[in-house]
Motif scaffolding. Structure first.
Motif, PDB file in Angstrom:
ATOM      1  N   SER A   1      -3.275   5.047 -20.850  1.00 22.30           N
ATOM      2  CA  SER A   1      -3.371   6.339 -20.174  1.00 22.30           C
ATOM      3  C   SER A   1      -3.622   6.199 -18.674  1.00 22.30           C
ATOM      4  O   SER A   1      -3.095   6.981 -17.873  1.00 22.30           O
ATOM      5  N   GLY A   2      -4.412   5.210 -18.271  1.00 20.66           N
ATOM      6  CA  GLY A   2      -4.704   5.037 -16.849  1.00 20.66           C
ATOM      7  C   GLY A   2      -3.454   4.830 -16.016  1.00 20.66           C
ATOM      8  O   GLY A   2      -3.155   5.619 -15.104  1.00 20.66           O
ATOM      9  N   PRO A   3      -2.672   3.775 -16.281  1.00 15.66           N
ATOM     10  CA  PRO A   3      -1.474   3.569 -15.470  1.00 15.66           C
ATOM     11  C   PRO A   3      -0.410   4.637 -15.672  1.00 15.66           C
ATOM     12  O   PRO A   3       0.275   5.014 -14.717  1.00 15.66           O
ATOM     13  N   LEU A   4      -0.269   5.161 -16.888  1.00 16.10           N
ATOM     14  CA  LEU A   4       0.731   6.200 -17.107  1.00 16.10           C
ATOM     15  C   LEU A   4       0.391   7.465 -16.324  1.00 16.10           C
ATOM     16  O   LEU A   4       1.257   8.068 -15.671  1.00 16.10           O
TER      17      LEU A   4
ATOM     18  N   LEU B   1      -3.374   0.458 -11.266  1.00 20.21           N
ATOM     19  CA  LEU B   1      -2.315  -0.355 -10.688  1.00 20.21           C
ATOM     20  C   LEU B   1      -2.362  -1.783 -11.229  1.00 20.21           C
ATOM     21  O   LEU B   1      -1.314  -2.386 -11.485  1.00 20.21           O
ATOM     22  N   ARG B   2      -3.571  -2.302 -11.426  1.00 21.28           N
ATOM     23  CA  ARG B   2      -3.687  -3.652 -11.993  1.00 21.28           C
ATOM     24  C   ARG B   2      -3.110  -3.715 -13.404  1.00 21.28           C
ATOM     25  O   ARG B   2      -2.597  -4.759 -13.825  1.00 21.28           O
ATOM     26  N   ALA B   3      -3.186  -2.620 -14.140  1.00 24.13           N
ATOM     27  CA  ALA B   3      -2.691  -2.582 -15.515  1.00 24.13           C
ATOM     28  C   ALA B   3      -1.200  -2.278 -15.595  1.00 24.13           C
ATOM     29  O   ALA B   3      -0.640  -2.217 -16.687  1.00 24.13           O
ATOM     30  N   THR B   4      -0.554  -2.099 -14.454  1.00 17.46           N
ATOM     31  CA  THR B   4       0.867  -1.793 -14.408  1.00 17.46           C
ATOM     32  C   THR B   4       1.668  -3.087 -14.351  1.00 17.46           C
ATOM     33  O   THR B   4       1.351  -3.978 -13.559  1.00 17.46           O
ATOM     34  N   PRO B   5       2.708  -3.239 -15.167  1.00 17.36           N
ATOM     35  CA  PRO B   5       3.497  -4.475 -15.181  1.00 17.36           C
ATOM     36  C   PRO B   5       4.092  -4.805 -13.806  1.00 17.36           C
ATOM     37  O   PRO B   5       4.432  -3.895 -13.034  1.00 17.36           O
ATOM     38  N   PRO B   6       4.244  -6.084 -13.507  1.00 14.61           N
ATOM     39  CA  PRO B   6       4.744  -6.495 -12.192  1.00 14.61           C
ATOM     40  C   PRO B   6       6.100  -5.903 -11.830  1.00 14.61           C
ATOM     41  O   PRO B   6       6.328  -5.558 -10.674  1.00 14.61           O
TER      42      PRO B   6
END
Length: 256
Positions: A159-162, A199-204
């Motif tokens: 939920s955070g990155p989405l 942002l850290r949990a978002t894929p590169p």
């Protein structure tokens, strides 16, 4: 063939043998490594394939070091003409692409991107993107799009990155797709959450698109066959910052 780095070369797949090599690499990454399942996975032949493959262009990144070229990464590319022959774009199974199609602009769907583990985190993805840039220059494509994936099928855990994507990087209405179908999940834009953690949990790969101006469609789609939660990534290449366009445009054209 376009050689654009000391041991790397790019070319398009030509014929059944090349397509088989592309599908075997996708099997290694998506099925053997990441656990993808479903009708496109053949464990006997060790291939990941679907009905769109015969109609698409397949960009192959080869490592020329050693006695013979070694397939390091691939990207599948499909334009409007190819999609019409295939019966539509592959990502239409997850997203309502109506705004993109109705825009009338030259479209390019990107998908099935993968690299062998040894080539991740280095220059290989940059080289693949340079090949895409050459393809864009040759074809005149303006809007790139495709499913971009988070590992896992629990949207609550993501939920955070989405929510951060929906709040900060939502596509303009004229290009805004929406997730649909049985796997679609609604995503509400975040309030004042922890943007750095999100942002850290978002894929590169998603972060790389965001850095050059990429945006996302509304909501997400849970793909239980591939074990991912997907967003529709959209990039209007006509709005790229000049320095980005120059960075990916200096390598010349890619021949078929």
């Amino acid at each position: 063939m376009l050689a654009i780095a000391p041991s790397f070369a790019l070319r398009y797949a030509r014929g059944a043998d090349d397509l088989a090599a592309v599908q075997r690499l996708r099997y290694e990454v998506f099925a053997a490594e990441l656990g993808a399942a479903g009708p496109g996975i053949c464990h006997v032949a060790q291939r990941e394939a679907d009905a769109f493959d015969p109609f698409a262009s397949h960009l192959m990144l080869e490592d020329l070091a050693g006695d013979r070229p070694h397939l390091a990464g691939v990207y599948r590319i499909m334009d409007r003409t190819q999609a019409a022959a295939a019966g539509g774009f592959s990502s239409a199974a997850e997203f309502d692409l109506g705004p993109l199609i109705d825009s009338g602009r030259p479209l390019l769907e990107l998908g099935r991107s993968c690299l062998r583990p040894a080539y991740r985190g280095g220059r290989a993805m940059h080289v693949l993107w340079a090949g895409l840039a050459a393809h864009i220059r040759t074809t005149g494509a303006e809007v790139l799009f495709g499913a971009a994936s988070f590992a896992g099928t629990d949207p609550d855990a993501l939920s955070g990155p989405l929510q951060m994507l929906m709040a900060d990087h939502l596509a303009p209405s004229e290009l805004r797709t929406r997730a649909w179908g049985p796997g679609a999940v609604r995503v509400t834009p975040a309030g004042q959450g922890d943007r750095k953690a999100a942002l850290r949990a978002t894929p590169p790969l998603i972060k790389a698109y965001l850095r050059i101006g990429g945006v996302v469609g509304q909501d997400a789609y849970v793909d239980r066959h591939f074990g991912t939660t997907d967003v529709c990534m959209i990039l209007d290449v006509t709005t790229l910052p000049p320095q980005v366009a120059a960075q990916y445009g200096r390598h010349g054209d890619l021949g078929r």
